[in-house]
Write an enzyme that holds these catalytic residues in place. Structure first.
Site, short mmCIF file in Angstrom:
data_model
loop_
_atom_site.label_atom_id
_atom_site.label_comp_id
_atom_site.label_asym_id
_atom_site.label_seq_id
_atom_site.Cartn_x
_atom_site.Cartn_y
_atom_site.Cartn_z
CG HIS D 82 -1.56 1.31 1.52
ND1 HIS D 82 -2.53 1.85 0.71
CD2 HIS D 82 -1.34 2.21 2.53
CE1 HIS D 82 -2.89 3.03 1.22
NE2 HIS D 82 -2.18 3.27 2.31
CG ASP D 111 7.23 16.38 -27.49
OD1 ASP D 111 7.18 16.11 -26.28
OD2 ASP D 111 6.89 15.58 -28.37
CD1 TRP D 146 6.44 3.67 4.09
CD2 TRP D 146 7.47 4.56 2.31
NE1 TRP D 146 6.73 4.98 4.38
CE2 TRP D 146 7.36 5.55 3.31
CE3 TRP D 146 8.08 4.88 1.10
CZ2 TRP D 146 7.85 6.84 3.13
CZ3 TRP D 146 8.57 6.18 0.93
CH2 TRP D 146 8.44 7.14 1.93
CB SER D 176 10.89 5.27 -14.44
OG SER D 176 9.82 6.13 -14.68
CB SER D 177 11.96 8.89 -10.80
OG SER D 177 10.87 8.11 -10.42
CG HIS D 260 12.02 15.18 4.65
ND1 HIS D 260 10.92 15.05 5.46
CD2 HIS D 260 11.96 16.41 4.12
CE1 HIS D 260 10.24 16.19 5.43
NE2 HIS D 260 10.85 17.03 4.64
CD GLU D 262 9.38 9.95 -3.16
OE1 GLU D 262 10.34 10.29 -3.87
OE2 GLU D 262 8.31 9.51 -3.62
CE1 TYR D 264 7.88 19.32 2.68
CE2 TYR D 264 10.15 18.64 3.01
CZ TYR D 264 8.96 19.12 3.51
OH TYR D 264 8.84 19.40 4.85
CB SER D 275 -0.16 27.82 -7.36
OG SER D 275 0.32 27.42 -6.11
CG HIS D 309 12.01 14.99 10.32
ND1 HIS D 309 11.74 16.15 9.67
CD2 HIS D 309 11.50 14.02 9.54
CE1 HIS D 309 11.10 15.90 8.54
NE2 HIS D 309 10.94 14.61 8.44
CG HIS D 310 11.47 10.44 8.61
ND1 HIS D 310 10.13 10.23 8.40
CD2 HIS D 310 11.80 11.49 7.83
CE1 HIS D 310 9.68 11.10 7.53
NE2 HIS D 310 10.68 11.89 7.16
CB THR D 335 4.86 24.97 4.52
OG1 THR D 335 6.13 24.34 4.39
CG2 THR D 335 3.82 24.12 3.86
CE LYS D 338 5.13 26.66 -2.20
NZ LYS D 338 4.97 27.59 -3.31
NE ARG D 457 3.98 3.61 10.46
CZ ARG D 457 4.79 4.30 9.65
NH1 ARG D 457 5.68 5.12 10.17
NH2 ARG D 457 4.71 4.17 8.34
C1 HEA Z 1 0.81 8.19 -0.72
C2 HEA Z 1 -0.37 8.23 -0.48
C3 HEA Z 1 -1.26 7.39 0.35
C4 HEA Z 1 -2.60 7.38 0.18
C5 HEA Z 1 -3.41 8.15 -0.83
C6 HEA Z 1 -3.11 6.50 1.17
C7 HEA Z 1 -4.46 6.22 1.30
C8 HEA Z 1 -4.99 5.45 2.31
N1 HEA Z 1 -4.30 4.83 3.31
FE1 HEA Z 1 -2.30 4.78 3.52
N2 HEA Z 1 -0.32 4.74 3.73
C9 HEA Z 1 0.61 5.36 2.95
C10 HEA Z 1 0.34 6.22 1.91
C11 HEA Z 1 -0.95 6.50 1.43
N3 HEA Z 1 -2.10 5.98 1.92
C12 HEA Z 1 1.94 5.05 3.37
C13 HEA Z 1 3.24 5.56 2.76
C14 HEA Z 1 1.82 4.18 4.44
C15 HEA Z 1 2.92 3.55 5.27
C16 HEA Z 1 3.14 2.15 4.84
C17 HEA Z 1 4.13 1.48 5.73
O1 HEA Z 1 3.95 1.53 6.96
O2 HEA Z 1 5.08 0.90 5.19
C18 HEA Z 1 0.38 4.01 4.65
C19 HEA Z 1 -0.14 3.23 5.67
C20 HEA Z 1 -1.50 3.15 5.94
C21 HEA Z 1 -2.03 2.54 7.10
C22 HEA Z 1 -1.24 2.00 8.26
C23 HEA Z 1 -0.96 0.57 8.11
C24 HEA Z 1 -0.23 0.10 9.29
O3 HEA Z 1 0.63 0.80 9.82
O4 HEA Z 1 -0.52 -1.03 9.72
C25 HEA Z 1 -3.40 2.60 6.99
C26 HEA Z 1 -4.32 2.08 8.00
O5 HEA Z 1 -5.42 2.40 8.06
C27 HEA Z 1 -3.69 3.26 5.75
C28 HEA Z 1 -4.95 3.51 5.27
C29 HEA Z 1 -5.21 4.23 4.12
C30 HEA Z 1 -6.54 4.45 3.61
C31 HEA Z 1 -7.80 3.95 4.23
C32 HEA Z 1 -6.39 5.20 2.47
C33 HEA Z 1 -7.51 5.68 1.60
O6 HEA Z 1 -7.40 7.04 1.46
C34 HEA Z 1 -7.49 4.96 0.31
C35 HEA Z 1 -8.45 5.63 -0.60
C36 HEA Z 1 -8.35 5.04 -1.96
C37 HEA Z 1 -9.38 4.53 -2.53
C38 HEA Z 1 -10.67 4.53 -1.83
C39 HEA Z 1 -9.24 4.00 -3.90
C40 HEA Z 1 -9.94 2.73 -4.03
C41 HEA Z 1 -11.11 2.90 -4.92
C42 HEA Z 1 -11.85 1.88 -5.23
C43 HEA Z 1 -11.59 0.54 -4.67
C44 HEA Z 1 -12.98 2.10 -6.11
C45 HEA Z 1 -12.91 1.19 -7.23
C46 HEA Z 1 -14.02 1.53 -8.09
C47 HEA Z 1 -14.09 1.23 -9.36
C48 HEA Z 1 -13.00 0.47 -10.06
C49 HEA Z 1 -15.27 1.63 -10.13
N4 HEA Z 1 -2.51 3.58 5.12
C1 HEA Z 2 3.29 15.03 1.33
C2 HEA Z 2 4.13 14.59 2.13
C3 HEA Z 2 4.58 15.21 3.41
C4 HEA Z 2 4.70 16.54 3.76
C5 HEA Z 2 4.45 17.75 2.92
C6 HEA Z 2 5.18 16.54 5.10
C7 HEA Z 2 5.45 17.70 5.80
C8 HEA Z 2 6.03 17.74 7.05
N1 HEA Z 2 6.36 16.66 7.82
FE1 HEA Z 2 5.96 14.73 7.40
N2 HEA Z 2 5.84 12.82 6.84
C9 HEA Z 2 5.38 12.33 5.65
C10 HEA Z 2 4.94 13.06 4.58
C11 HEA Z 2 4.96 14.45 4.55
N3 HEA Z 2 5.31 15.27 5.57
C12 HEA Z 2 5.39 10.91 5.64
C13 HEA Z 2 4.95 10.00 4.50
C14 HEA Z 2 5.89 10.52 6.88
C15 HEA Z 2 6.03 9.13 7.47
C16 HEA Z 2 6.96 8.22 6.79
C17 HEA Z 2 6.84 6.91 7.45
O1 HEA Z 2 7.29 6.81 8.61
O2 HEA Z 2 6.26 6.00 6.85
C18 HEA Z 2 6.18 11.75 7.59
C19 HEA Z 2 6.74 11.77 8.85
C20 HEA Z 2 7.17 12.90 9.47
C21 HEA Z 2 7.98 12.92 10.64
C22 HEA Z 2 8.52 11.69 11.36
C23 HEA Z 2 7.53 11.20 12.31
C24 HEA Z 2 7.95 9.96 12.92
O3 HEA Z 2 8.05 8.95 12.23
O4 HEA Z 2 8.18 9.98 14.12
C25 HEA Z 2 8.19 14.22 10.97
C26 HEA Z 2 8.99 14.68 12.12
O5 HEA Z 2 9.41 15.74 12.22
C27 HEA Z 2 7.49 15.01 9.98
C28 HEA Z 2 7.46 16.40 9.97
C29 HEA Z 2 6.93 17.14 8.93
C30 HEA Z 2 6.95 18.59 8.91
C31 HEA Z 2 7.45 19.50 9.98
C32 HEA Z 2 6.40 18.95 7.72
C33 HEA Z 2 6.24 20.36 7.23
O6 HEA Z 2 6.67 20.48 5.92
C34 HEA Z 2 4.83 20.83 7.36
C35 HEA Z 2 4.74 22.32 7.17
C36 HEA Z 2 3.34 22.81 7.14
C37 HEA Z 2 2.71 23.48 8.12
C38 HEA Z 2 3.37 23.75 9.41
C39 HEA Z 2 1.29 23.95 7.97
C40 HEA Z 2 1.12 25.28 7.32
C41 HEA Z 2 1.82 26.37 8.01
C42 HEA Z 2 1.18 27.40 8.62
C43 HEA Z 2 -0.28 27.55 8.59
C44 HEA Z 2 2.02 28.45 9.25
C45 HEA Z 2 1.95 28.50 10.73
C46 HEA Z 2 2.40 27.23 11.34
C47 HEA Z 2 3.14 27.13 12.43
C48 HEA Z 2 3.82 28.26 13.09
C49 HEA Z 2 3.36 25.78 13.02
N4 HEA Z 2 6.88 14.20 9.09
CU LIG Z 3 10.27 13.81 6.65
#
Ligand code: HEA
Ligand code: HEA
Ligand SMILES: [Cu+2]
Ligand code: CUA
Lengths: 435, 226, 113, 640
Positions: D82, D111, D146, D176-177, D260, D262, D264, D275, D309-310, D335, D338, D457
């Site tokens: 997932h 293109d 993952w 690819s990327s 990380h 990634e 962004y 935007s 920070h992870h 952020t 923005k 989790r």
């Molecule tokens: C990048 C984006 C992304 C998105 C969009 C989602 C979407 C969702 N994710 Fe997840 N999720 C991750 C990224 C994402 N996730 C990642 C990175 C992890 C960590 C994995 C790890 O721990 O290694 C995670 C882990 C994670 C967990 C934790 C698992 C665990 O730690 O044990 C859970 C648990 O509830 C969860 C739930 C969901 C759910 C309910 C959605 C829902 O929003 C899903 C919604 C999507 C749909 C609803 C599409 C399906 C649609 C259909 C089936 C309709 C089909 C119809 C026709 C064909 C006509 N996700």
């Molecule tokens: C789209 C992807 C995305 C984005 C944009 C971010 C954005 C941020 N993430 Fe997140 N992050 C993930 C995806 C993302 N993260 C994923 C996938 C994981 C888990 C991976 C895994 O373990 O599987 C993770 C995990 C993760 C961790 C590790 C947690 C842990 O495992 O213990 C941390 C810790 O610092 C963190 C911090 C942040 C911060 C500070 C931002 C900042 O960039 C956010 C900045 C935005 C705001 C703050 C809001 C808007 C700002 C304002 C309105 C201004 C005023 C605000 C203040 C003064 C606070 N993220």
């Molecule tokens: Cu991070």
């Protein structure tokens, strides 16, 4: 109509959030991170309160501003035409500086707390070595000469310094109520220390492995008993003693098993060798089963695939079980002691804690749960465990011992020479005597 | 070089793909190769970091700069051979000079001072660069086999794994470069490279120098530093 | 913004560059400097200086100089479009930052505090 | 539907965007960036549904305590796949779909810089995606999460083929990327229309530009980390072998150096799309364009300094924890800028609540929540109570679903008319939005609570009585609703392709170049390359009153060397490329075969693990020959 909905919806979400937040402090949440149960936990919580407050302010401000904007400036007949504004330097500086100030309010206490909580543990703390295994916990008290598994006793009001290590993959040690987690990393040693409030004596807390570590990561739990210092001492005495049946006659004269220590820690064997087990074994404190809150008693359903005639358990003979387990001749079919240490039993094996593949069973019956908190320690559960640990716990590294059961490690079904239910009942009776 | 491209832009519109209009006036391929080189910086940064992180962490020998006695009493000498590697480093460094001359020869084809002289003989310079690259690879092959004889393979210890992987990755880059040079040489022999083709040589040269530059870092960080 | 270079201007600029493009004379000096630095590096390796705490910093400085010379002269970054400089030095900076940070994190460099 | 432009005279030959040249083979051989974008879009949506189904099964299992819908092993494969699917096979390629489709259109190009490389990127993605996804049907999918922490992924602890598929699959997807990123960097630098200076580029292109740099700098780190793992698994190296003294943190650092940036990579394209959408439907230019550009760059640069920070629970020491914590917090500032600039963009505008606009506003609302929980993570002591619990899961779904997916869905509603010449149903779109918005919060908000109340989790099951039941049930019900909502979207998407209301060139009254050409665009995009004189060329043309106050500057006429360039206008006539004398790249199958060669080559490795060395060699060499052969044929054949 759609433009009005967010307006009504958002406060509802907010309200729900606040209600849930308040509810979260109640007793219904046995693993809540918000209870001030230890110094560490209290320090973290102070930080959290600030994060929550500032976070909520930012959240409310942004969402209210957003909803107000889209409501006020929605397109409507006779509305004002859009103003062509391209930017506003002063405004943009403002909303750069204000978040920066908010972050300073977070950063300062954060750094303070980091240095406070990660300082060296105060001298005189109780040393506990926690060793992670796939998928169970080994707890050693090097200064006390105790090795136990999956159930941790700590004295309330006294600082405990955990030395964290792993034997295989990475695990993470976490008791949500007591304080933050720390990873157990192979080839590294980590530390975590805290002092549980003195008034929390006589409590049980759930603990979890929180670093994904393979098939049974979800089943790698533990219990922490916080007890008063005198009860802790009493418990210590009991644990230092040998198992109840030992020494068996043939190895009676064997020396006490040297208390192995994890590489690097300077453990000493207890000053006095434990007295003969027959007298001491049942002495000493164990957290009373009757006081266990319901959330600390595992409710894992026992897999129905394992058939075991529970009637046999009543007739289990602990002496026969003892003979089977501890007699070298049986090592082929009852190989418990190749992986487990039962202190006082068959010491000629020379198995050390550092090599033992499975938990130390010396006082298994004094532990209320087994298999890393997955099942209550009952004869019925133990019997099924010995018969087929793989079905009881996915991926478990304990071999399948019951006759006729499939052994995935050897990729074959056990023959009739493996343990039959009768024998298992005897072994269980013996284990249940290891109080 | 790029000048030629822009000048030709109109006449050659439909025949040569590389004469398209670009907003910066720069050739697409040259922009891409620089981006690629930027990316490669990070690739080698990861490799070099790993080597340095694992330095001194191997549980068994042989080791780069230290004598190691195995539990059975066997003595292993420090394994890195500085004189030989210095020689191969020298070859690679000089190949960069030769590469520059190859590019100059193509760019200045037909210009006074280049016509008929060795300086203007692009085939010679291309072949020489490729040859020097091959020499470097020969040194590396010698080094690798002698290490294996002395008991260090990619499987032996952390040092072996990180050393062979790092230098092997670099060697693979050199190999690719040699093949690239030989391809250019083949084109040159077949139809002759003209100033219009300078871009082809230029991007290859950039790649080649980059591989050289990486070796400068590796030579210091892996071989000399203790 | 000034980032835009209309092609005409770019062409003119490059003609100008062509002028400054290093020649054989420079190339050979560059090669000589590289050679001398390498010789010094290897020589130092065998002197007692190799035990000094300044040995590693010295070597790193020397190789940084070599690195810079090759990039600036042989890769003619010094004479080329500034865009290429950005494309190269930006990533290089991030890469060097990452290496340094990793070495600190793994205690391969003395702690900062 | 509010439109400001008169319907063009132009009618495409057929409306599926393929201009007469259709059929299976035309798609296999296409090098047209728009068609490749379309391929990316469909493939990524398919994988999004796959990832969603995986999530659905997980939530089914977790709805009740101690339940047993799937086995522990299967659950572990499900969450691994997932996460992997959503990150690498859904969101990144969805973004790539927009890069492909939009960047050339937005900068006024015909293109991308390397059309065939572009096709190659797509085929590598498709084949690599299948390679990593299919094993789950045979219960041998990757199962180490993952981010696949070593040493769990080493042969000692994961002896099966599962991790082999993961390490090889990700390696392939990286190719690819990277290839795509070099391509887009060159495209954006070099193929801008005359007058399209960097600071006139549309915000989506800008954010994409930043993303391409993140890609080329982040992917090498994971490439190397994976190479080590690959060597460990197939060739016996010791990088992660704990018995040899390996340090498990090596993998973690290398992974998060990639990981990380990634995240962004996942969010910035969505920011870019939003935007674009907000100004159009507010009838106002983007507020503080320059600051929006700089904040995007800042986010990208700072993103390389926060990876650890992870790892706040691994014991890096107080100094390192503090530094990474502070830099992480800093990212909140750009952020936040923005977020506030977006709100300011709507301020004093005339806001039209189209489906696209709703999703864009949804992003602002939801991403803020995820950002705030991110800042809560950034405080290490607090994070030790949060890391590896459902609180983190809540955080990243708010930013990933509430951010990336909301933005991308908005982008699809917004650009659908450009891609197909038809609008999507606004009515269904409104339903889709509200159901998604509600379901999304119902699914992910309770996870904050289950996490802070102690739920780890990646657990396939949990005990009753731990205080987590109602939150999990809510999450699972939310997921059911989310699946329903997503089905509405799928129906809307498929139905509208043929039956939606017809859309003119400028479907929404937008400001940027892509709206000046027919919908769907002809294969050459611009019959005549526009000369750009400001940031909002189309508004200059159609609503001069809106842009009156801005300075315009044409590039010097002398410097316009492209004979096709003409002052900005709206194109209403359709002619073939031939009629216009525009050379078009030849369609070619070679990139496909080159991609196939890569997949075959890597697949050979699997047989090493099965101890069939001869077969492994044969397959690998066969793949290599195919790769080199196709590459050679490709490089020596003319482009157009
Ligand atoms: C990048 C984006 C992304 C998105 C969009 C989602 C979407 C969702 N994710 Fe997840 N999720 C991750 C990224 C994402 N996730 C990642 C990175 C992890 C960590 C994995 C790890 O721990 O290694 C995670 C882990 C994670 C967990 C934790 C698992 C665990 O730690 O044990 C859970 C648990 O509830 C969860 C739930 C969901 C759910 C309910 C959605 C829902 O929003 C899903 C919604 C999507 C749909 C609803 C599409 C399906 C649609 C259909 C089936 C309709 C089909 C119809 C026709 C064909 C006509 N996700
Ligand atoms: C789209 C992807 C995305 C984005 C944009 C971010 C954005 C941020 N993430 Fe997140 N992050 C993930 C995806 C993302 N993260 C994923 C996938 C994981 C888990 C991976 C895994 O373990 O599987 C993770 C995990 C993760 C961790 C590790 C947690 C842990 O495992 O213990 C941390 C810790 O610092 C963190 C911090 C942040 C911060 C500070 C931002 C900042 O960039 C956010 C900045 C935005 C705001 C703050 C809001 C808007 C700002 C304002 C309105 C201004 C005023 C605000 C203040 C003064 C606070 N993220
Ligand atoms: Cu991070
Ligand atoms: Cu041990 Cu998870």
């Amino acid at each position: 109509m759609s433009r009005k909905r967010p307006h009504r919806f958002a406060p509802a979400v907010l309200l729900a959030a606040v209600v849930l937040m308040l509810a979260a402090c109640g007793v219904e949440y046995p693993n809540s991170t918000f209870n001030h149960t230890s110094d560490l936990n209290t320090a973290i919580d102070a930080l959290w309160d600030r994060l929550l407050l500032l976070g909520t302010i930012v959240f409310v401000f942004v969402e209210v501003l957003l909803i107000f904007t889209i409501y006020k400036f929605r397109k409507r007949p006779g509305g004002a035409p859009a103003k062509q504004i391209h930017g506003h330097a002063a405004l943009e500086i403002t909303w750069t500086v204000i978040p920066a100030l908010i972050l300073v309010l977070i950063a300062v206490p954060t750094v303070r707390t980091i240095f406070k909580t990660q300082a060296k543990a105060p001298a005189g703390s109780l040393e506990v070595t926690v060793i992670g295994h796939q998928w169970w916990w080994e707890f050693r008290y090097p200064s006390l000469g105790i090795t136990t598994a999956n159930e941790l006793y700590i004295p309330a009001g006294k600082t405990v310094n955990f030395t964290l290590q792993s034997r295989d993959v990475i695990h993470s040690f976490w008791t949500p109520q007591l304080g933050g987690k720390r990873d157990l990393i192979t080839n590294r040693t980590n530390y975590l220390w805290y002092t549980v409030n003195a008034d929390l004596a006589e409590n049980v807390f759930n603990g979890f492995c929180t670093e994904y570590c393979g098939a049974s990561h979800a089943n790698m739990r533990f219990r922490v008993y916080t007890v008063s210092p005198d009860k802790f001492d009493s418990w210590t005495k009991r644990q230092q003693a040998n198992g109840v049946m030992s020494p068996i006659p043939s190895v009676a004269a064997a020396p006490v098993v040297a208390l192995a220590s994890v590489a690097g820690s300077k453990a000493k064997a207890p000053a006095t060798p434990p007295a003969p087990a027959s007298q001491l074994a049942v002495d000493g404190y164990v957290y009373p089963l009757a006081q266990m809150p319901k959330w600390t008693i595992p409710q894992t359903p026992v897999p129905s695939e394992i058939k075991f005639d529970d009637a046999l358990l009543a007739g289990g003979d602990s002496a026969r079980g003892h003979e089977m387990v501890a007699n070298t001749k049986n090592m082929g079919t009852v190989p418990c002691l190749t992986c487990h240490i039962i202190r006082g039993e068959y010491t000629a094996m020379g198995l050390k804690d550092d090599v033992a593949a499975g938990p130390n069973l010396t006082h298994i019956a004094s532990r209320h749960t087994f298999a890393a908190g997955l099942y209550p320690t009952t004869p019925a559960n133990l019997a099924r465990w010995i018969k087929n640990a793989q079905v009881m716990k996915p991926g478990s590294l304990m071999t399948v011992l019951g006759a006729g059961e499939y052994n995935p490690m050897l990729k074959k079904t056990n023959g009739s020479t493996a343990l039959d239910d009768r024998q298992i009942a005897d072994i269980v009776a013996y284990l249940m005597a290891l109080k | 070089m790029a000048t030629a491209v822009t000048h030709e832009a109109h006449e050659a519109h439909d025949t040569h793909e590389h004469v398209h209009y670009t907003s910066t006036g720069l050739d697409n391929r040259k922009v891409a190769i620089w981006a690629f080189i930027g990316s490669e910086c990070m690739l080698f940064a990861s490799l070099i970091s790993t080597y340095l992180i694992y330095k001194g962490r191997s549980r068994v020998g042989p080791l780069p700069h230290e004598i190691w006695t195995s539990p059975s009493g066997q003595i292993f000498q420090p394994i890195l051979n500085i004189p030989v590697t210095s020689a191969s480093t020298f070859v690679l460094l000089m190949s960069s000079l030769v590469m520059v001359l190859a590019l100059a020869a193509v760019e200045n084809r037909g210009k006074p001072g280049y016509v008929g002289t060795l300086l203007g003989n692009s085939k010679f310079w291309l072949a020489a660069t490729a040859l020097m690259g091959a020499t470097f690879l020969g040194f590396q092959a010698y080094e690798f086999t002698s290490f294996v004889h002395e008991g260090l393979t990619i499987k032996t210890n952390l040092f072996g794994s990180s050393f062979f992987t790092l230098t092997g990755f670099h060697g693979a880059h050199v190999t690719a470069g040699v093949l690239w040079l030989l391809t250019l040489l083949a084109i040159d022999i077949k139809r002759g490279l003209t100033p219009k083709d300078a871009i082809l040589v230029d991007i290859c040269a950039l790649y080649w120098h980059f591989v050289d530059v990486v070796w400068i870092a590796i030579f210091t960080l892996v071989y000399l530093i203790k | 913004m000034s980032d835009h270079h209309a092609p005409g201007a770019a062409a003119a600029q490059e003609e100008h560059e062509e002028h400054e493009h290093p020649s054989w004379k420079q190339y050979k000096w560059v090669a000589l400097i590289l050679l001398v630095i390498t010789v010094v590096e290897v020589w130092v390796y065998y002197t007692p200086f190799a035990k000094s705490p300044y040995f590693n910093p010295f070597l790193i400085t020397m190789s940084a100089v070599k690195f810079g010379i090759v990039v600036q002269m042989y890769m003619h970054l010094k004479y080329d479009h500034k865009l290429f400089r950005a494309l190269f030095f930006g990533p290089l900076l991030i890469a060097m930052f990452t290496v340094t940070a990793l070495l600190f994190l793994f205690h391969q460099l003395p702690p900062l505090f | 539907m509010a439109t400001t432009a008169a319907a063009p005279k132009f009618q495409p030959v057929n409306t599926d965007g393929s201009y007469g040249e259709s059929g299976f083979w035309s798609w296999m051989t296409t090098v047209d960036h728009k068609r490749i974008g379309t391929l990316y879009l469909y493939t990524a949506l398919f994988f999004f549904i796959v990832g969603g189904i995986e999530a659905g099964i997980m939530r089914w299992q977790l709805a009740l305590p101690n339940s047993h819908v799937v086995s522990a092993q299967m659950y572990n494969q499900l969450f691994t796949m997932h996460g992997t699917t959503m990150v690498f096979l859904a969101i990144m390629p969805l973004s790539a779909a927009f890069f492909n489709y939009l960047i050339p259109l937005q900068i006024g190009a015909r293109d991308v810089a390397f059309p065939r490389l572009n096709a190659f990127s797509y085929w590598v993605y498709l084949l690599g995606g299948l390679f990593i996804s299919i094993p789950i049907l045979f219960k041998t999918a990757p199962d180490a999460g993952w981010f696949g922490y070593a040493p769990l992924t080493t042969p000692q602890f994961s002896g099966g083929l599962n991790i082999d598929f993961w390490v090889i699959g990700l390696q392939i997807l990286g190719i690819s990327s990277l290839a795509a990123a070099f391509n887009f960097i060159t495209t954006i630098i070099n193929l801008r229309a005359p007058g399209m200076t960097l600071m006139r580029m549309p915000m989506f292109t800008w954010m994409s530009f930043v993303v391409q740099f993140l890609l080329i700098l982040a992917f090498p780190a994971i490439t190397i980390a994976l190479v080590f793992l690959l060597f460990d698994r197939f060739f016996g190296t010791q990088f992660y072998e704990i018995a040899s003294g390996a340090d498990p943190l090596l993998w973690q650092h290398l992974f998060w150096v990639f990981g990380h940036p990634e995240v962004y990579i996942l969010i910035l394209p969505a920011f870019g799309l939003v935007s674009e959408i907000l100004p159009t439907f507010s009838k106002k230019p983007l507020f503080g364009y320059n600051v929006m550009v700089y904040s995007g760059i800042m986010i990208g640069v700072l993103g390389f300094g926060v990876w650890a920070h992870h790892m706040f629970a691994v014991g890096m020491g107080a100094v390192a924890d503090s530094i990474f914590s502070l830099v992480t917090m800093l990212i909140g500032i750009p952020t936040g800028v923005k977020i506030f600039n977006w709100i300011a963009t709507m301020w004093a505008g005339e806001i039209r609540f189209t489906a696209a606009m709703k999703f864009a506003i949804g992003l602002i609302a939801l991403f803020t929540i995820g950002g705030i929980s991110g800042v809560m993570h950034s405080s290490p002591p607090a994070d030790t109570q949060q890391t590896d619990t459902y609180f983190v899961v809540a955080h990243f779904h708010y930013v990933l679903f509430g951010g990336s997916i909301m933005g991308i869905l908005g982008g699809i509603y917004y650009y659908f008319p450009k891609m197909t010449g038809r609008y999507m149903s606004e009515k269904l779109g409104t339903w889709h939005f509200w159901l998604t918005f509600i379901a999304m919060n119902l699914t992910f908000f309770p996870m904050h609570f289950s996490g802070l109340l102690g739920m780890p989790r990646r657990v396939y099951t949990y005990d009753a009585g731990q205080g987590w039941e109602k939150f999990n049930l809510a999450s699972s019900l939310g997921t059911a609703l989310l699946i329903f909502a997503t089905s509405l979207f799928v129906i809307n998407f498929l139905w509208s392709r043929k039956n939606g209301a017809k859309a003119p060139n400028d479907a929404w009254g937008a400001a940027t170049l892509e709206w000046s050409i027919p919908s769907p665009p002809p294969d050459y995009n611009f019959a005549q390359i526009p000369i750009v004189t400001s940031r909002s060329p189309l508004w200059d043309l159609k609503h001069p009153e809106m842009t009156a106050g801005i300075a315009h500057s044409s590039p010097d006429a002398m410097t316009i060397t492209d004979s096709h360039a003409v002052p900005m206008h709206e194109e209403t006539e359709y002619k073939t490329a031939k009629e216009l004398g525009i050379p078009m790249p030849f369609p070619t199958i070679k990139p496909f075969f080159a991609a196939l060669g890569i997949i075959v080559m890597f697949s050979g490795l699997i047989f090493i693990h099965l101890d069939k060395f001869a077969i492994a060699m044969a397959i690998t060499i066969g793949g290599a020959v195919l790769l080199v052969g196709s590459l050679y044929a490709w490089l020596t054949s003319p482009l157009e």
